[in-house]
Design an enzyme around this catalytic site. Sequence first.
Site, PDB file in Angstrom:
ATOM      1  N   LYS A  66      25.667 -76.209 -24.291  1.00  0.00           N
ATOM      2  CA  LYS A  66      24.325 -75.884 -24.793  1.00  0.00           C
ATOM      3  C   LYS A  66      23.394 -75.507 -23.637  1.00  0.00           C
ATOM      4  O   LYS A  66      22.680 -74.515 -23.706  1.00  0.00           O
ATOM      5  CB  LYS A  66      23.692 -77.083 -25.509  1.00  0.00           C
ATOM      6  CG  LYS A  66      24.351 -77.504 -26.784  1.00  0.00           C
ATOM      7  CD  LYS A  66      23.568 -78.610 -27.468  1.00  0.00           C
ATOM      8  CE  LYS A  66      23.467 -79.910 -26.701  1.00  0.00           C
ATOM      9  NZ  LYS A  66      24.702 -80.652 -26.529  1.00  0.00           N
ATOM     10  N   ARG A 143      17.907 -84.334 -32.642  1.00  0.00           N
ATOM     11  CA  ARG A 143      19.241 -84.915 -32.571  1.00  0.00           C
ATOM     12  C   ARG A 143      19.514 -85.828 -33.761  1.00  0.00           C
ATOM     13  O   ARG A 143      20.613 -86.360 -33.887  1.00  0.00           O
ATOM     14  CB  ARG A 143      19.314 -85.742 -31.288  1.00  0.00           C
ATOM     15  CG  ARG A 143      20.546 -85.495 -30.460  1.00  0.00           C
ATOM     16  CD  ARG A 143      20.369 -86.344 -29.224  1.00  0.00           C
ATOM     17  NE  ARG A 143      21.453 -86.311 -28.323  1.00  0.00           N
ATOM     18  CZ  ARG A 143      21.489 -85.545 -27.243  1.00  0.00           C
ATOM     19  NH1 ARG A 143      20.536 -84.691 -26.988  1.00  0.00           N
ATOM     20  NH2 ARG A 143      22.500 -85.650 -26.415  1.00  0.00           N
ATOM     21  N   ARG A 177      31.877 -81.966 -15.229  1.00  0.00           N
ATOM     22  CA  ARG A 177      30.488 -81.550 -14.941  1.00  0.00           C
ATOM     23  C   ARG A 177      30.000 -82.105 -13.607  1.00  0.00           C
ATOM     24  O   ARG A 177      30.224 -83.281 -13.299  1.00  0.00           O
ATOM     25  CB  ARG A 177      29.545 -82.069 -16.032  1.00  0.00           C
ATOM     26  CG  ARG A 177      29.622 -81.282 -17.277  1.00  0.00           C
ATOM     27  CD  ARG A 177      28.320 -81.320 -18.029  1.00  0.00           C
ATOM     28  NE  ARG A 177      28.088 -82.599 -18.685  1.00  0.00           N
ATOM     29  CZ  ARG A 177      27.518 -82.695 -19.904  1.00  0.00           C
ATOM     30  NH1 ARG A 177      27.143 -81.608 -20.542  1.00  0.00           N
ATOM     31  NH2 ARG A 177      27.324 -83.861 -20.433  1.00  0.00           N
ATOM     32  N   ARG A 221      26.931 -87.087 -13.399  1.00  0.00           N
ATOM     33  CA  ARG A 221      26.020 -87.883 -14.222  1.00  0.00           C
ATOM     34  C   ARG A 221      26.635 -89.243 -14.527  1.00  0.00           C
ATOM     35  O   ARG A 221      27.831 -89.327 -14.821  1.00  0.00           O
ATOM     36  CB  ARG A 221      25.759 -87.152 -15.551  1.00  0.00           C
ATOM     37  CG  ARG A 221      24.655 -86.150 -15.480  1.00  0.00           C
ATOM     38  CD  ARG A 221      24.607 -85.259 -16.689  1.00  0.00           C
ATOM     39  NE  ARG A 221      24.586 -85.959 -17.975  1.00  0.00           N
ATOM     40  CZ  ARG A 221      24.382 -85.348 -19.147  1.00  0.00           C
ATOM     41  NH1 ARG A 221      24.172 -84.048 -19.179  1.00  0.00           N
ATOM     42  NH2 ARG A 221      24.385 -86.024 -20.271  1.00  0.00           N
ATOM     43  N   ARG A 232      29.356 -90.953 -26.787  1.00  0.00           N
ATOM     44  CA  ARG A 232      28.351 -89.918 -27.102  1.00  0.00           C
ATOM     45  C   ARG A 232      28.870 -88.982 -28.188  1.00  0.00           C
ATOM     46  O   ARG A 232      28.121 -88.549 -29.055  1.00  0.00           O
ATOM     47  CB  ARG A 232      27.975 -89.147 -25.835  1.00  0.00           C
ATOM     48  CG  ARG A 232      26.932 -89.922 -25.028  1.00  0.00           C
ATOM     49  CD  ARG A 232      26.841 -89.495 -23.591  1.00  0.00           C
ATOM     50  NE  ARG A 232      26.728 -88.067 -23.412  1.00  0.00           N
ATOM     51  CZ  ARG A 232      27.213 -87.406 -22.360  1.00  0.00           C
ATOM     52  NH1 ARG A 232      27.846 -88.059 -21.414  1.00  0.00           N
ATOM     53  NH2 ARG A 232      27.052 -86.115 -22.261  1.00  0.00           N
TER      54      ARG A 232
HETATM   55  N1  ADP Z   1      16.595 -85.859 -28.861  1.00  0.00           N
HETATM   56  C1  ADP Z   1      17.046 -86.998 -28.286  1.00  0.00           C
HETATM   57  N2  ADP Z   1      16.970 -88.170 -28.953  1.00  0.00           N
HETATM   58  C2  ADP Z   1      17.404 -89.330 -28.408  1.00  0.00           C
HETATM   59  N3  ADP Z   1      17.960 -89.403 -27.193  1.00  0.00           N
HETATM   60  C3  ADP Z   1      18.077 -88.260 -26.465  1.00  0.00           C
HETATM   61  C4  ADP Z   1      17.621 -86.988 -26.988  1.00  0.00           C
HETATM   62  N4  ADP Z   1      17.847 -86.039 -26.051  1.00  0.00           N
HETATM   63  C5  ADP Z   1      18.428 -86.658 -25.009  1.00  0.00           C
HETATM   64  N5  ADP Z   1      18.572 -87.996 -25.241  1.00  0.00           N
HETATM   65  C6  ADP Z   1      19.153 -89.007 -24.336  1.00  0.00           C
HETATM   66  O1  ADP Z   1      19.536 -88.370 -23.134  1.00  0.00           O
HETATM   67  C7  ADP Z   1      20.964 -88.427 -22.948  1.00  0.00           C
HETATM   68  C8  ADP Z   1      21.458 -87.154 -22.299  1.00  0.00           C
HETATM   69  O2  ADP Z   1      21.137 -86.061 -23.128  1.00  0.00           O
HETATM   70  P1  ADP Z   1      21.880 -84.647 -22.973  1.00  0.00           P
HETATM   71  O3  ADP Z   1      21.821 -84.221 -21.557  1.00  0.00           O
HETATM   72  O4  ADP Z   1      21.300 -83.739 -24.004  1.00  0.00           O
HETATM   73  O5  ADP Z   1      23.355 -85.049 -23.327  1.00  0.00           O
HETATM   74  P2  ADP Z   1      24.626 -84.254 -23.838  1.00  0.00           P
HETATM   75  O6  ADP Z   1      25.241 -83.654 -22.636  1.00  0.00           O
HETATM   76  O7  ADP Z   1      25.405 -85.409 -24.391  1.00  0.00           O
HETATM   77  O8  ADP Z   1      24.249 -83.246 -24.894  1.00  0.00           O
HETATM   78  C9  ADP Z   1      21.501 -88.684 -24.342  1.00  0.00           C
HETATM   79  O9  ADP Z   1      22.771 -89.308 -24.326  1.00  0.00           O
HETATM   80  C10 ADP Z   1      20.427 -89.616 -24.923  1.00  0.00           C
HETATM   81  O10 ADP Z   1      20.534 -90.924 -24.406  1.00  0.00           O
END
Ligand code: ADP
Length: 286
Positions: A66, A143, A177, A221, A232
């Site tokens: 994404k 989300r 990553r 990360r 996740r």
């Molecule tokens: N819209 C959201 N609602 C709740 N938690 C979020 C949201 N966006 C990000 N987070 C938090 O930040 C973390 C990392 O997000 P992100 O980088 O988007 O992860 P991913 O690579 O899993 O898509 C998530 O695992 C969550 O803990």
Amino acid sequence: MAVLSRLLRATASASRGMTTLAPEAGVRYPTGLAASKIGSAAALGRVDPAERNVQWVFLGCPGVGKGTYASRLSQLLAVPHIATGDLVREELSSSGPLSEQLAAIVNQGKLVSDEIIIDLLSKRLENGAAKGESGFILDGFPRTIRQAEILEGVTDIDLVVNLKLREDVLVEKCLGRRMCSQCGGNFNVASISAKGENGRPGMYMPPLLPPSHCMSKLITRADDTEEVVKERLRIYNDMSKPLEEFYSSRGKLLEFDLPGGIPESWPKLLEALNIEDSDNKQSAAA
Ligand SMILES: Nc1ncnc2c1ncn2[C@@H]1O[C@H](COP(=O)(O)OP(=O)(O)O)[C@@H](O)[C@H]1O
């Protein structure tokens, strides 16, 4: 955009315990905030699409890419790419009052509360508005259905792109990553070659290697361990997958199956979005 950020914040803080079912469009409005009130307030955040830049959302499992595609498109369309995961990580590294509380949640792969996320997003939108930004590509928000309802209450989303990739590849991609601790660039050291089986074709995804000056500064990360990635993915399937139906029922969902790595996928994504950009197609494939 300043109006939008204020509305988001007001809606989220009033929405603890939202139960009222509004008659129109099946949208649940926050208790204590009359539907008519939020309806008229929301109108302030709704600008004719012809007079603003695109307002898009990217959906997709962790590791699907994404961030990569949303960031490329944001450059092409000259709109900000706003990734709530980045906002969370900035807050984590700032050692502000929230950071300890956030670290415990994020490092277990859990979702941060709607209030915290909306507060971070509102601040980001406010800062953007002050700089004259218009439109956005949201990545990582909404989300949950509740977040989508809050967003729907304050502004119109034009399009939701749902990026899809076979699940066996996602964990491998997350584990590969890397981020440059100096320039913040995102890379991937995994070289993925997934066999074709049960009628689906094989897939090759080359690594996205950093330039040599970033090589010694790469970090991983804390939430990209196998155990946390699996958690996740589980939470994504539970909490975020229902968003596909939410947006599909509103005629806004564009499903896109990634055929491979960036060189293969980027031109096809542009085609699916009906975006002409022959220069970029060539550079992406380079
Ligand atoms: N819209 C959201 N609602 C709740 N938690 C979020 C949201 N966006 C990000 N987070 C938090 O930040 C973390 C990392 O997000 P992100 O980088 O988007 O992860 P991913 O690579 O899993 O898509 C998530 O695992 C969550 O803990």
